[in-house]
Design a protein around this motif. Structure first.
Motif, PDB file in Angstrom:
ATOM      1  N   ARG A  13      -1.632  16.766  61.729  1.00  0.00           N
ATOM      2  CA  ARG A  13      -1.147  15.618  61.277  1.00  0.00           C
ATOM      3  C   ARG A  13      -0.915  14.268  61.125  1.00  0.00           C
ATOM      4  NH1 ARG A  13      -4.102  14.810  56.418  1.00  0.00           N
ATOM      5  NH2 ARG A  13      -4.335  16.805  56.175  1.00  0.00           N
ATOM      6  N   PRO A  64     -10.995  21.288  51.165  1.00  0.00           N
ATOM      7  CA  PRO A  64     -11.295  21.772  52.815  1.00  0.00           C
ATOM      8  C   PRO A  64     -11.910  22.615  54.143  1.00  0.00           C
ATOM      9  CG  PRO A  64      -9.759  23.237  51.557  1.00  0.00           C
ATOM     10  CD  PRO A  64     -10.404  22.117  50.689  1.00  0.00           C
ATOM     11  N   SER A  80      -8.899  20.396  66.467  1.00  0.00           N
ATOM     12  CA  SER A  80      -7.792  20.120  65.312  1.00  0.00           C
ATOM     13  C   SER A  80      -6.403  19.743  66.438  1.00  0.00           C
ATOM     14  CB  SER A  80      -7.255  21.632  65.000  1.00  0.00           C
ATOM     15  OG  SER A  80      -5.996  22.345  65.527  1.00  0.00           O
ATOM     16  N   ALA A 123     -11.223  14.687  56.140  1.00  0.00           N
ATOM     17  CA  ALA A 123     -11.012  14.190  57.147  1.00  0.00           C
ATOM     18  C   ALA A 123     -11.905  12.779  58.161  1.00  0.00           C
ATOM     19  CB  ALA A 123      -9.614  14.336  58.029  1.00  0.00           C
ATOM     20  N   VAL A 168      -5.267  19.274  61.205  1.00  0.00           N
ATOM     21  CA  VAL A 168      -6.465  19.124  60.345  1.00  0.00           C
ATOM     22  C   VAL A 168      -6.998  18.973  61.785  1.00  0.00           C
ATOM     23  CG1 VAL A 168      -7.398  17.557  59.732  1.00  0.00           C
ATOM     24  CG2 VAL A 168      -5.062  16.920  59.701  1.00  0.00           C
TER      25      VAL A 168
END
Ligand code: FAD
Length: 457
Positions: free
Chosen positions: A136, A345, A133, A351, A61
């Motif tokens: 997750r 996304p 990133s 997020a 993510v």
């Protein structure tokens, strides 16, 4: 199952005991819990998570610089955990400089311009700290670890899927909510905050069926992972280790490094020609290499090399939410994160918005001393967050249309794409969290007719 009535105030004072049920223990739920434990220890919070545990698998993510700032503000230990776990294309010493966020190249030959062959560079986007990133599931584990042991043992319930919420009234007239879970368990609280994601049950309870329903975006994506040494051998070192979008007609392929550079994450997007995802169809299904190659027929050799190297690929239908007319109801129910405003996304920012939501609402809740104040907190939260979060939903769809040569007035005009792309993240990344908190504080004070509360953040 513990209810708000069974808690005792940490302060042992006479103030009303206020119970907040957090529904969902994903990024927004855990960020909210951490924020509240830091800023509002007098509230009695409990997390109810449907899953039995967090899946050990999962992909990367991306967190933009705005999201990273919000993590640090929420809890410096969370910022440190992100720094430790995340994978960046930039050396730690140069993180404050503007570095490559992602490079956009042609994923296939242009239909009419012979010089624009597959692999030709279209644009490059720069951001403070480059691209980073995190895995997750590892981030969620780190968040759980940051919760105090006694809280984790007694105030986090896994395997608790909320099915219904009913208003109940105490003899003193105080409104509460009664929560019922799939296994028949029941809990009570003054308010429930829905952090239960795009298929949120609380969203369905708050909104009319049509407004609550996730909407198919017309896009789906193949996701998979490639060992970095193979990716480097096929694509070259810089290309494999920096985020790339390979764009073209009706699709684009995103790659970026995860797992401290040991793995390349792939998300290959396509437009569904009929724009329909049947209501009874699964959102995630296994994908075969043949299916992926056929779907990207006519694309360049790098794209096919990437598809060929992908391990254990899945196909994901991509949904988002139509704008909700409200995020809350009568001080008893409020939605944050994907439950309030799930987006596709393509801006890599859903997020991040969830973290910003959690930061703001936990700050606003820090000064609440009576359940009667919850309504003002929730309406201030909505007033501050609705426009920005719903803008992401809309702009993320547009972002995908640009990559896929489908944007109105842009189409396959690569010069226009090159001009527009580098600035499309500015409004997301340049967000001033401090100013937002300050404005929210003033708004809350106005709405509760008192001097600004001292928000500890
Ligand atoms: C393919 C893809 C790639 C993405 N990439 C990025 C990216 O790179 N960067 C980015 O910022 N965002 C990205 N996103 C968006 C991001 O994943 C979401 O915005 C983010 O996970 C939202 O967090 P959340 O906690 O609100 O919801 P979720 O992560 O969905 O968590 C919801 C939690 O609630 C639980 N739950 C659900 N129903 C119930 C119930 N009834 N009772 C109790 N618990 C329940 C679930 O088990 C889950 O743990 C991506 C999304 C997709 C689909």
């Amino acid at each position: 199952m513990e209810t708000a009535e069974t808690h005792h105030s940490a302060h042992g004072n006479e103030s009303e005991s206020i119970g907040i049920a957090i529904i969902g223990g994903g990024i927004s739920g855990l960020c909210l819990a951490l924020g509240l434990l830091n800023t509002a220890p007098h509230l009695h919070i409990h997390i109810y998570e449907a899953a039995d545990h967090f899946a050990a698998i999962g992909a990367g993510v991306a967190f933009g610089i705005n999201a990273q700032r919000a993590l640090w503000k929420l809890d410096p230990r969370l910022g440190e955990a992100y720094s430790k776990l995340s994978t960046s294309n930039v050396d730690a010493n140069t993180r404050s400089r503007k570095e490559t966020y992602l490079r956009v190249v042609m994923g296939m030959d242009h239909a009419t311009l012979p010089l624009l062959t597959a692999g030709t560079k279209v644009s490059e986007v720069f951001c403070e700290g480059g691209f980073s990133s995190v895995h997750r599931a590892r981030l969620l584990d780190a968040m759980l670890d940051l919760l105090p042991d006694d809280f984790r043992n007694t105030h986090v319930t896994f395997g608790a899927r909320l099915v219904s919420l009913h208003d109940v009234h105490h003899v003193d007239g105080r409104g509460r909510v009664k929560l019922t879970f799939a296994d028949g368990r029941i809990a009570c609280a003054d308010a429930a905050i829905g952090c239960d994601g795009i298929r949120s049950q609380l969203r369905r309870i708050l909104l009319e069926a049509e407004e609550a329903q996730p909407v198919f975006s017309g896009k789906y994506a193949y996701r998979g992972l490639i060992p970095m040494d193979r990716a480097v051998a096929a694509l070259g070192d810089w290309s494999a280790r920096n985020a790339h979008h390979r764009i073209g007609y009706g699709g684009h392929v995103l790659t970026f490094p995860i797992d401290k550079g040991k793995t390349m994450n792939v998300v290959a997007f396509r437009t569904k020609s009929d724009g329909v995802w049947p209501a009874d169809a699964e959102w995630v299904t296994a994908a075969t290499k043949e299916q992926m190659h056929a779907d990207f027929a006519g694309w360049g050799q790098d794209v096919h090399a990437i598809l060929d190297m992908m391990e254990r690929s899945d196909m994901w239908a991509l949904f988002d939410h139509a704008p909700a007319h409200t995020y809350h109801r009568s001080g008893q129910l409020c939605l944050i994160g994907d439950a309030a405003h799930a987006s596709t996304p393509h801006h890599g920012s859903g997020a991040g918005m969830a973290v910003e939501d959690a930061l703001l609402i936990s700050s606003l809740l820090s000064d609440v001393q009576a359940s009667s104040q919850l309504h003002c907190v929730f309406s201030t939260f909505e007033a501050m967050r609705k426009e920005r979060t719903q803008r992401l939903v809309q702009q993320s769809r547009m972002q995908c249309m640009i990559y896929d040569f489908e944007a109105p007035e842009i189409g396959d005009d690569v010069e226009k794409i090159a001009q527009t792309l580098p600035h499309r993240w500015d409004w997301i990344w340049d967000h001033d969290v401090e100013a937002e908190l300050q404005t929210a504080r003033t708004l809350l004070a106005d709405s509760t007719h008192k001097s600004p509360p001292s928000l500890v953040t």
